[in-house]
Design a protein around this motif. Structure first.
Motif, PDB file in Angstrom:
ATOM      1  N   SER A  96       0.815  -1.219   0.000  1.00 20.31           N
ATOM      2  CA  SER A  96       0.000   0.000   0.000  1.00 20.31           C
ATOM      3  C   SER A  96       0.846   1.266   0.000  1.00 20.31           C
ATOM      4  O   SER A  96       0.349   2.346   0.314  1.00 20.31           O
ATOM      5  CB  SER A  96      -0.927   0.000   1.216  1.00 20.31           C
ATOM      6  OG  SER A  96      -0.183   0.050   2.424  1.00 20.31           O
ATOM      7  N   SER A  97       2.098   1.167  -0.385  1.00 21.38           N
ATOM      8  CA  SER A  97       3.025   2.310  -0.247  1.00 21.38           C
ATOM      9  C   SER A  97       2.604   3.518  -1.071  1.00 21.38           C
ATOM     10  O   SER A  97       2.950   4.652  -0.718  1.00 21.38           O
ATOM     11  CB  SER A  97       4.449   1.884  -0.606  1.00 21.38           C
ATOM     12  OG  SER A  97       4.520   1.451  -1.949  1.00 21.38           O
ATOM     13  N   PHE A  98       1.879   3.327  -2.172  1.00 17.02           N
ATOM     14  CA  PHE A  98       1.494   4.492  -2.962  1.00 17.02           C
ATOM     15  C   PHE A  98       0.481   5.356  -2.209  1.00 17.02           C
ATOM     16  O   PHE A  98       0.227   6.500  -2.591  1.00 17.02           O
ATOM     17  CB  PHE A  98       0.965   4.071  -4.343  1.00 17.02           C
ATOM     18  CG  PHE A  98      -0.533   3.872  -4.432  1.00 17.02           C
ATOM     19  CD1 PHE A  98      -1.367   4.902  -4.854  1.00 17.02           C
ATOM     20  CD2 PHE A  98      -1.106   2.647  -4.109  1.00 17.02           C
ATOM     21  CE1 PHE A  98      -2.745   4.714  -4.943  1.00 17.02           C
ATOM     22  CE2 PHE A  98      -2.470   2.451  -4.199  1.00 17.02           C
ATOM     23  CZ  PHE A  98      -3.296   3.497  -4.627  1.00 17.02           C
ATOM     24  N   MET A  99      -0.063   4.837  -1.104  1.00 18.38           N
ATOM     25  CA  MET A  99      -0.996   5.611  -0.281  1.00 18.38           C
ATOM     26  C   MET A  99      -0.331   6.217   0.951  1.00 18.38           C
ATOM     27  O   MET A  99      -1.009   6.814   1.791  1.00 18.38           O
ATOM     28  CB  MET A  99      -2.175   4.737   0.139  1.00 18.38           C
ATOM     29  CG  MET A  99      -3.056   4.311  -1.016  1.00 18.38           C
ATOM     30  SD  MET A  99      -4.468   3.297  -0.509  1.00 18.38           S
ATOM     31  CE  MET A  99      -3.681   1.692  -0.304  1.00 18.38           C
ATOM     32  N   PHE A 100       0.978   6.091   1.076  1.00 16.35           N
ATOM     33  CA  PHE A 100       1.665   6.663   2.232  1.00 16.35           C
ATOM     34  C   PHE A 100       1.621   8.197   2.218  1.00 16.35           C
ATOM     35  O   PHE A 100       1.984   8.832   3.205  1.00 16.35           O
ATOM     36  CB  PHE A 100       3.118   6.183   2.290  1.00 16.35           C
ATOM     37  CG  PHE A 100       3.279   4.728   2.668  1.00 16.35           C
ATOM     38  CD1 PHE A 100       2.189   3.940   2.979  1.00 16.35           C
ATOM     39  CD2 PHE A 100       4.544   4.149   2.710  1.00 16.35           C
ATOM     40  CE1 PHE A 100       2.345   2.593   3.326  1.00 16.35           C
ATOM     41  CE2 PHE A 100       4.711   2.808   3.065  1.00 16.35           C
ATOM     42  CZ  PHE A 100       3.610   2.033   3.365  1.00 16.35           C
ATOM     43  N   ASN A 101       1.186   8.774   1.111  1.00 17.08           N
ATOM     44  CA  ASN A 101       1.051  10.233   1.041  1.00 17.08           C
ATOM     45  C   ASN A 101      -0.285  10.722   1.605  1.00 17.08           C
ATOM     46  O   ASN A 101      -0.517  11.925   1.685  1.00 17.08           O
ATOM     47  CB  ASN A 101       1.189  10.716  -0.407  1.00 17.08           C
ATOM     48  CG  ASN A 101       0.058  10.246  -1.312  1.00 17.08           C
ATOM     49  OD1 ASN A 101      -0.616   9.261  -1.035  1.00 17.08           O
ATOM     50  ND2 ASN A 101      -0.138  10.935  -2.429  1.00 17.08           N
ATOM     51  N   PHE A 102      -1.172   9.829   2.031  1.00 21.59           N
ATOM     52  CA  PHE A 102      -2.489  10.232   2.507  1.00 21.59           C
ATOM     53  C   PHE A 102      -2.369  11.131   3.736  1.00 21.59           C
ATOM     54  O   PHE A 102      -1.764  10.743   4.742  1.00 21.59           O
ATOM     55  CB  PHE A 102      -3.339   9.014   2.865  1.00 21.59           C
ATOM     56  CG  PHE A 102      -3.996   8.334   1.693  1.00 21.59           C
ATOM     57  CD1 PHE A 102      -3.584   8.585   0.399  1.00 21.59           C
ATOM     58  CD2 PHE A 102      -5.024   7.433   1.894  1.00 21.59           C
ATOM     59  CE1 PHE A 102      -4.183   7.952  -0.680  1.00 21.59           C
ATOM     60  CE2 PHE A 102      -5.630   6.795   0.834  1.00 21.59           C
ATOM     61  CZ  PHE A 102      -5.219   7.056  -0.465  1.00 21.59           C
ATOM     62  N   GLY A 103      -2.953  12.318   3.660  1.00 23.19           N
ATOM     63  CA  GLY A 103      -3.005  13.233   4.784  1.00 23.19           C
ATOM     64  C   GLY A 103      -4.437  13.543   5.151  1.00 23.19           C
ATOM     65  O   GLY A 103      -5.382  13.074   4.508  1.00 23.19           O
ATOM     66  N   SER A 104      -4.625  14.344   6.197  1.00 23.14           N
ATOM     67  CA  SER A 104      -5.959  14.642   6.706  1.00 23.14           C
ATOM     68  C   SER A 104      -6.270  16.124   6.561  1.00 23.14           C
ATOM     69  O   SER A 104      -5.378  16.975   6.604  1.00 23.14           O
ATOM     70  CB  SER A 104      -6.064  14.240   8.173  1.00 23.14           C
ATOM     71  OG  SER A 104      -5.813  12.854   8.340  1.00 23.14           O
ATOM     72  N   GLY A 105      -7.559  16.424   6.419  1.00 20.77           N
ATOM     73  CA  GLY A 105      -7.991  17.804   6.308  1.00 20.77           C
ATOM     74  C   GLY A 105      -9.366  17.877   5.694  1.00 20.77           C
ATOM     75  O   GLY A 105     -10.022  16.853   5.472  1.00 20.77           O
ATOM     76  N   ALA A 106      -9.820  19.104   5.425  1.00 20.18           N
ATOM     77  CA  ALA A 106     -11.169  19.307   4.904  1.00 20.18           C
ATOM     78  C   ALA A 106     -11.218  20.519   3.996  1.00 20.18           C
ATOM     79  O   ALA A 106     -10.365  21.409   4.056  1.00 20.18           O
ATOM     80  CB  ALA A 106     -12.160  19.476   6.054  1.00 20.18           C
ATOM     81  N   SER A 107     -12.255  20.558   3.173  1.00 17.37           N
ATOM     82  CA  SER A 107     -12.498  21.709   2.315  1.00 17.37           C
ATOM     83  C   SER A 107     -13.995  21.979   2.266  1.00 17.37           C
ATOM     84  O   SER A 107     -14.815  21.115   2.577  1.00 17.37           O
ATOM     85  CB  SER A 107     -11.983  21.462   0.889  1.00 17.37           C
ATOM     86  OG  SER A 107     -12.761  20.469   0.248  1.00 17.37           O
ATOM     87  N   ALA A 108     -14.336  23.184   1.856  1.00 19.73           N
ATOM     88  CA  ALA A 108     -15.737  23.555   1.663  1.00 19.73           C
ATOM     89  C   ALA A 108     -15.825  24.580   0.547  1.00 19.73           C
ATOM     90  O   ALA A 108     -14.907  25.389   0.354  1.00 19.73           O
ATOM     91  CB  ALA A 108     -16.337  24.123   2.948  1.00 19.73           C
ATOM     92  N   MET A 109     -16.919  24.535  -0.190  1.00 24.31           N
ATOM     93  CA  MET A 109     -17.186  25.489  -1.261  1.00 24.31           C
ATOM     94  C   MET A 109     -18.640  25.935  -1.180  1.00 24.31           C
ATOM     95  O   MET A 109     -19.517  25.118  -0.915  1.00 24.31           O
ATOM     96  CB  MET A 109     -16.948  24.852  -2.639  1.00 24.31           C
ATOM     97  CG  MET A 109     -15.521  24.469  -2.956  1.00 24.31           C
ATOM     98  SD  MET A 109     -15.393  23.593  -4.553  1.00 24.31           S
ATOM     99  CE  MET A 109     -15.598  21.878  -3.999  1.00 24.31           C
ATOM    100  N   VAL A 110     -18.872  27.208  -1.432  1.00 27.01           N
ATOM    101  CA  VAL A 110     -20.227  27.723  -1.589  1.00 27.01           C
ATOM    102  C   VAL A 110     -20.436  28.030  -3.059  1.00 27.01           C
ATOM    103  O   VAL A 110     -19.689  28.820  -3.648  1.00 27.01           O
ATOM    104  CB  VAL A 110     -20.461  28.989  -0.747  1.00 27.01           C
ATOM    105  CG1 VAL A 110     -21.886  29.511  -0.970  1.00 27.01           C
ATOM    106  CG2 VAL A 110     -20.227  28.700   0.734  1.00 27.01           C
ATOM    107  N   LEU A 111     -21.429  27.385  -3.670  1.00 32.29           N
ATOM    108  CA  LEU A 111     -21.804  27.649  -5.052  1.00 32.29           C
ATOM    109  C   LEU A 111     -23.180  28.302  -5.053  1.00 32.29           C
ATOM    110  O   LEU A 111     -24.078  27.871  -4.323  1.00 32.29           O
ATOM    111  CB  LEU A 111     -21.847  26.358  -5.876  1.00 32.29           C
ATOM    112  CG  LEU A 111     -20.560  25.538  -6.008  1.00 32.29           C
ATOM    113  CD1 LEU A 111     -20.788  24.388  -6.990  1.00 32.29           C
ATOM    114  CD2 LEU A 111     -19.393  26.385  -6.458  1.00 32.29           C
ATOM    115  N   GLU A 112     -23.350  29.329  -5.893  1.00 28.81           N
ATOM    116  CA  GLU A 112     -24.619  30.047  -5.943  1.00 28.81           C
ATOM    117  C   GLU A 112     -25.064  30.270  -7.381  1.00 28.81           C
ATOM    118  O   GLU A 112     -24.241  30.429  -8.289  1.00 28.81           O
ATOM    119  CB  GLU A 112     -24.509  31.389  -5.231  1.00 28.81           C
ATOM    120  CG  GLU A 112     -24.186  31.282  -3.749  1.00 28.81           C
ATOM    121  CD  GLU A 112     -24.223  32.630  -3.061  1.00 28.81           C
ATOM    122  OE1 GLU A 112     -25.246  33.337  -3.203  1.00 28.81           O
ATOM    123  OE2 GLU A 112     -23.222  32.984  -2.404  1.00 28.81           O
TER     124      GLU A 112
END
Length: 340
Positions: free
Chosen positions: A156-172
């Motif tokens: 699974s080494s190609f996934m060793f770059n997995f990090g944590s966090g979040a994003s949000a977008m407002v579309l109107e």
């Protein structure tokens, strides 16, 4: 046709970080490979009892709403497009996020295309804003799939770059001068022959959770045949990235030569540079390499957008492409015009 604009966005990152040298020490992979080849100088990770998916989404959403000058009660739809690994299984994170925000007029829904989710979620929300009884949509995403990585599992080494966090977008719909970016067209394609190449073996109906599956550590992400996956993926990945980018551009009335900036999924450094070369762009000035975040699933595009603004890489009128790929395997792109 109704114009759809991005009026605000937000990001959230846990305080805790893991350095490339720490990943190297834990995995046994040379630090030079982790930092230079995998492209991870640092990434954010979540403490076990803090920063759950909904917590991170709410924090990012509050920043996005503030930028958009909108309150939670203005939201008509909350669309969660982040990781399927969330606070609980078989559970609506979107509904919980809606409740936490106090978005009393919104309905909640979810869309999962793994790491290709951001362009597709924008595509879905844009369509609803154009034809449905929706004027304001909040798109939220978070990932802490780093929890599911076994650094001793070389497969699974190609996934060793997995990090944590979040994003949000407002579309109107028809936001006028309040728009930070105009959302144009999208494209996506899927090669389902990769559907079983990345799996968490236990926890689903094929292998329900049990004391035996827990004892055998079968609730981590795995790649059963990494060499076979690499052999089959290598010939198609770049062409498919370019196909969805070109198709989204063509549908929007543009071509590669019009592109100014690409916000793309975190990938190994050499492939990142090849993608930009093929698109006729400079990877140093026309994109952001996320080596201080790693790969944060479908939050990558907003992480890149935020850094680009901080670094002065975007100006009004720039044509932007959100470009992504996710295991399964799906490639997706959405084109926007940045307005500032």
């Amino acid at each position: 046709m109704t114009t759809v604009g991005l009026t605000g966005f937000g990001r959230y990152l846990p305080d805790k970080t893991l350095s490339g040298s720490e990943i190297a020490a834990e995995s046994g992979i040379p630090e030079s490979v982790v930092v230079d080849k995998m492209g991870v100088r640092r990434k954010h990770v979540c403490p076990p009892a803090e920063d759950h998916v909904t917590d991170m989404c709410v924090a990012a959403a509050q920043d996005a709403l503030e930028m958009a000058d909108r309150s939670p009660t203005d939201i008509d739809m909350v669309l969660y497009h982040g990781s399927e690994y969330k606070d609980h299984v078989v559970w609506s994170a979107a509904a919980n996020i809606t409740e936490q925000l106090g978005a009393e007029s919104a309905f909640a829904t979810e869309s999962h295309t793994l790491c290709a989710s951001a362009p597709i979620a924008i595509r879905q929300a844009r369509a609803q804003l154009q034809v449905d009884h929706v004027d304001t949509a909040l798109l939220v995403a978070a990932s802490r799939e780093e929890d599911l990585i076994d650094y001793e599992n070389e497969r699974s080494s190609f996934m060793f770059n997995f990090g944590s966090g979040a994003s949000a977008m407002v579309l109107e719909a028809d936001p006028g001068s309040r728009s930070r970016a105009i959302v144009h067209e999208s494209a996506a394609l899927t090669d389902g022959s990769f559907a079983h190449d990345v799996v968490m073996p236990a926890g689903g109906s094929l292998e329900p959770p049990s004391s035996e599956t827990v004892a055998a550590d079968r609730h981590r992400l795995d790649v059963p045949d990494p060499d076979g996956m690499k052999e089959r993926l290598a010939p198609v990945s770049l062409p498919n990235y370019l196909t969805v980018a070109d198709t989204a551009l063509e549908r929007s009335g543009y071509e590669r030569a019009d592109l100014d900036f690409v916000a793309v999924t975190h990938m190994k450094r050499s492939f990142h540079e090849v993608v930009f070369d093929e698109l006729g762009l400079d990877h140093e000035t026309d994109g952001v390499y996320l080596d201080t975040y790693g790969h944060v699933q479908s939050a990558d595009q907003i992480l890149a957008l935020g850094d680009a603004l901080e670094d002065g890489l975007l100006e009004a009128g720039d044509l932007v492409c959100f470009l992504a790929a996710g295991t399964g395997y799906t490639w997706a792109a959405t084109v926007l015009t940045w307005q500032g």
